[in-house]
Design an enzyme around this catalytic site. Structure first.
Site, PDB file in Angstrom:
ATOM      1  N   PHE A 138       1.507  12.452   2.980  1.00 42.44           N
ATOM      2  CA  PHE A 138       2.181  11.179   3.255  1.00 42.44           C
ATOM      3  C   PHE A 138       3.156  10.866   2.106  1.00 42.44           C
ATOM      4  CE2 PHE A 138       2.296   6.528   3.634  1.00 42.44           C
ATOM      5  CZ  PHE A 138       2.379   6.362   5.003  1.00 42.44           C
ATOM      6  N   ASP A 215      -7.433  11.898  -0.461  1.00 43.36           N
ATOM      7  CA  ASP A 215      -6.916  10.731   0.229  1.00 43.36           C
ATOM      8  C   ASP A 215      -7.602  10.655   1.594  1.00 43.36           C
ATOM      9  OD1 ASP A 215      -5.424   8.966   1.843  1.00 43.36           O
ATOM     10  OD2 ASP A 215      -3.707   9.162   0.495  1.00 43.36           O
ATOM     11  N   TYR A 240      -6.779  -0.421   6.926  1.00 43.48           N
ATOM     12  CA  TYR A 240      -6.173  -1.016   8.124  1.00 43.48           C
ATOM     13  C   TYR A 240      -6.007  -0.015   9.264  1.00 43.48           C
ATOM     14  CZ  TYR A 240      -2.176   0.778   5.463  1.00 43.48           C
ATOM     15  OH  TYR A 240      -1.345   1.563   4.717  1.00 43.48           O
ATOM     16  N   LYS A 241      -6.416   1.245   9.046  1.00 42.57           N
ATOM     17  CA  LYS A 241      -6.314   2.255  10.100  1.00 42.57           C
ATOM     18  C   LYS A 241      -7.627   2.251  10.891  1.00 42.57           C
ATOM     19  CE  LYS A 241      -2.683   4.558   7.587  1.00 42.57           C
ATOM     20  NZ  LYS A 241      -2.312   5.531   6.558  1.00 42.57           N
ATOM     21  N   ARG A 389       2.644  10.830  17.711  1.00 37.77           N
ATOM     22  CA  ARG A 389       1.232  10.963  17.343  1.00 37.77           C
ATOM     23  C   ARG A 389       0.405  10.156  18.320  1.00 37.77           C
ATOM     24  NH1 ARG A 389       0.097   9.495  11.239  1.00 37.77           N
ATOM     25  NH2 ARG A 389       0.866   7.513  12.032  1.00 37.77           N
TER      26      ARG A 389
HETATM   27  C1  PLP Z   1      -1.437   5.149   5.550  1.00 37.71           C
HETATM   28  C2  PLP Z   1      -1.387   6.006   4.339  1.00 37.71           C
HETATM   29  C3  PLP Z   1      -0.987   5.481   3.097  1.00 37.71           C
HETATM   30  C4  PLP Z   1      -0.554   4.037   2.999  1.00 37.71           C
HETATM   31  O1  PLP Z   1      -0.394   3.559   1.708  1.00 37.71           O
HETATM   32  P1  PLP Z   1      -0.234   1.961   1.524  1.00 37.71           P
HETATM   33  O2  PLP Z   1      -0.073   1.775   0.072  1.00 37.71           O
HETATM   34  O3  PLP Z   1      -1.472   1.331   2.093  1.00 37.71           O
HETATM   35  O4  PLP Z   1       0.959   1.529   2.303  1.00 37.71           O
HETATM   36  C5  PLP Z   1      -1.009   6.324   2.001  1.00 37.71           C
HETATM   37  N1  PLP Z   1      -1.392   7.625   2.110  1.00 37.71           N
HETATM   38  C6  PLP Z   1      -1.776   8.158   3.300  1.00 37.71           C
HETATM   39  C7  PLP Z   1      -2.212   9.575   3.378  1.00 37.71           C
HETATM   40  C8  PLP Z   1      -1.769   7.369   4.449  1.00 37.71           C
HETATM   41  O5  PLP Z   1      -2.135   7.886   5.623  1.00 37.71           O
END
Ligand code: PLP
Length: 414
Positions: A138, A215, A240-241, A389
């Site tokens: 990400f 992560d 939040y996921k 997705r």
């Molecule tokens: C959703 C996600 C994030 C989001 O980071 P935020 O700081 O909460 O916006 C980071 N890393 C991964 C792998 C994600 O899937």
């Protein structure tokens, strides 16, 4: 038609999808989510980006305003709020992450928590000059490490995973070495959905003398983790996921007990100090996991995730994973029967063992298709350059919903 063909056609029907819902022991839970009876939304296939709210959260938030914030006012900090980040962390560790109490805290955004823990890891390996990461992680993960590399004069060692895969043991072996300070990988790759082999890769990093941070953004709440048993050093994830905490709800961070007090995080705030209300002259980190917090905890953002963590605890994370596998298996069946013949590619692993809670499919027209789908209440997400997705949150998503989503994509492509 041969019998197999007839069978395959039947399995692609809407009736068949409804039958799967009837046979699903977890189907009743879809009604526990707010908006589940909303006629505007035909299929919500983005629970891996923003989970639906639980109905119970509406009551919890109203009660919070009236009783806790409204009546107890500032007294409530001592009556529970101050302890909440660690309390929720312990519950999450118990129901989904395989972590004994005292190793998880909730607060900050994932990005900030990631920075704090990575920076702490790097400081603990001062004689090493390399960070290992993958090009498919990400953006925030890549950007944070890029920043730490610049800040500390380190070199980034990149892994480039296959389009439909993720970081394998062989990939990691090729870049690990005596200079590796820290490895950062996602448990479930946000794009392909590849599910990494955490215990094997963790042991490899340790054999090289490196620390590893996982992560868990795309796995927390849908894939069972055993962080303690797997020997994981550090982990972060968002709430939040698949934890349904709501937009911008704070991240969680895991620091293995043996590293606590040894790894020093860089954002030295009063709430992470040994005696926050002593108003002392110099920073002294709190012992234990609280030493990884910084400022005032975002209590309001921690309300809704508590309902989802409780529900996962009630259902059991293994049952959640079982339904998740069934949902993605079913989505693959529909992909093969309906979308592959229209020229759609699959960019996710086929084997359940290597697959997380979502699958990605690609077609050159998916940007326009996604916009048309959203307008019709069919809501997957689009990822550059041409991927859709299908995120299938097990407790809020039904099989008929998946069918309706795939059928809408078929109509747009035809
Ligand atoms: C959703 C996600 C994030 C989001 O980071 P935020 O700081 O909460 O916006 C980071 N890393 C991964 C792998 C994600 O899937």
């Amino acid at each position: 038609m041969t019998e197999t063909h007839a069978g395959a056609a039947t399995e692609l029907s809407f009736d068949y999808a409804q039958g799967l819902d009837l046979a699903d022991p977890l189907s009743e839970y879809t009604k526990a989510f707010a908006g589940s009876d909303d006629q505007d939304v035909v299929a919500y296939l983005d629970g891996n980006s923003l989970g639906r709210p639980l109905k119970a959260s509406a009551g919890r938030i109203a009660d919070f305003i009236r009783e806790q914030w409204g009546s107890r006012l500032i007294r409530r900090w001592d009556e529970g709020w101050l302890a909440l980040p660690q309390e929720i962390g312990d519950a999450l560790g118990r129901v989904a992450l395989g972590a004994a109490p005292g190793q998880i805290t909730v607060g900050d955004s994932t990005t900030v928590m990631l920075y704090k823990l990575c920076r702490a890891a790097v400081a603990a390996r001062p004689d090493r000059s390399e960070l290992v990461l993958d090009s498919d992680n990400f953006p925030t993960d890549r950007f944070v490490l890029e920043g730490i590399a610049a800040e500390c004069g380190l070199t980034l060692r990149w892994i480039s995973p296959a389009n439909d895969g993720g970081v394998t043991s062989a990939d990691l072996a090729a870049v690990l070495g005596p200079q590796t300070a820290l490895v950062v990988i996602s448990h479930v790759a946000y794009r392909s959905g590849f599910l990494a082999d955490v215990p094997t890769l963790t042991a490899q990093a340790h054999d090289a003398g490196a620390l590893i941070l996982w992560d868990l953004c795309h796995s927390a709440g849908v894939i069972p983790s055993r962080l303690d048993d797997w020997g994981v050093d550090l982990a972060v994830g968002c709430s939040y996921k698949y934890l349904n905490g709501g937009p911008g709800s704070p991240a969680f961070g895991y620091v293995r007990r043996e590293h606590q007090g040894v790894l020093r995080q860089p954002i030295q705030g009063w709430m992470g100090s040994a005696d926050p209300f002593g108003m002392g002259e110099n920073y002294e980190p709190a012992a234990g996991i609280r030493g990884y917090t910084s400022g005032t905890p975002p209590i309001l953002g921690m309300l809704a995730m508590q309902d989802m963590i409780a529900l996962i605890g009630q259902v059991g994370i293994d049952a959640v994973r079982e339904k998740s596998v069934a949902l993605t298996e079913y989505a693959l069946k529909l992909y093969d029967g309906v979308l592959a013949p229209l020229g759609v590619d699959l960019s996710s692993p086929r084997a359940a063992q290597w697959r997380g809670g979502h699958i990605t499919i690609d077609h050159p027209s998916f940007r326009e298709v996604t916009a048309a789908l959203w307008a019709k209440g069919v809501i997957p997400d689009f990822r550059n350059p041409d991927g859709i997705r299908l995120g299938l949150s097990p407790l809020s998503t039904g099989f008929a919903e998946v069918w309706l989503g795939v059928e809408a994509i078929r109509q747009e492509l035809s």
